[in-house]
Write an enzyme that holds these catalytic residues in place. Structure first.
Site: not given
Ligand code: PRP
Length: 180
Positions: A98-99, A102, A151, A164
């Site tokens: 995962e990146d 949150d 952010f 990105r």
């Molecule tokens: C981001 C990130 C995680 C998620 C984390 O994805 O890559 O998957 O949000 O948030 P959380 O812990 O509050 O659930 P995003 O929905 O922005 O999609 P992306 O990876 O395509 O940017």
């Protein structure tokens, strides 16, 4: 893009150094085992590519795309699979990449779904951990960096699909998301 960044939180060099450390640690932990790394689209792609490239052992890769319902900046916890894995994970050692974690809601859902498919083991490697925002407890086996509740964009992370491809992790200027 760079003019929209208020400050650089983690430099390109710091990221690359940490990625190499994580790669070594994962190699040690999975020695003698088959490893399937599962990247979550799209944010984790950059990290996934660098992490696998830093590893000197065979590794299988697969990708999954999920989206959470609700607004783009707040996780709702209701997650929909947009693209499922191509491969079966039954009996395999799976490492989710995962990146950022949150609230933890996305990861909790994915862990539930994948656990039901009977992997031999299931672990998580997250580049960034935004602990302050956590709503549900999720186990993170490998973490790149803890980040404050700001952010953040770059190195895979976006705001409205932009930023990105910045090579560092930066904090977006408030006026950028305020005017959007
Ligand atoms: C981001 C990130 C995680 C998620 C984390 O994805 O890559 O998957 O949000 O948030 P959380 O812990 O509050 O659930 P995003 O929905 O922005 O999609 P992306 O990876 O395509 O940017």
């Amino acid at each position: 893009m760079r003019e929209d960044v208020a400050k650089i939180l983690i430099t390109e060099e710091e990221i690359q150094r940490r990625v190499r450390e994580l790669a070594r640690q994962i190699e040690r932990d999975y020695e003698g085992k088959d490893l399937l790394m599962v990247g979550l689209l799209k944010g984790a792609v950059t990290f996934m590519v660098d992490l696998t490239r830093a590893m000197q052992r065979p590794v299988a890769v697969d990708f999954m795309a999920v989206s959470s319902y609700g607004s783009s900046t707040e996780s709702s916890g209701i997650v929909r699979i947009l693209k499922d894995l191509d491969e079966s994970i039954e009996g395999r050692h799976v490492l989710i990449v995962e990146d950022i974690v949150d609230t933890g809601l996305t990861l909790r859902y994915i862990l539930e779904v994948l656990r039901q498919r009977g992997p031999a083991s299931l672990r998580v490697c997250a580049l960034l951990n935004k602990k302050e925002r956590r709503l549900v407890d999720v186990p993170l086996d490998y973490v790149g960096f803890d980040v404050p509740n700001e952010f953040v964009v770059g190195y895979g992370l976006d705001f409205r699909q932009i930023y990105r491809n910045l090579p560092f992790i930066g904090v977006l200027k408030p006026e950028v998301y305020a005017r959007a």
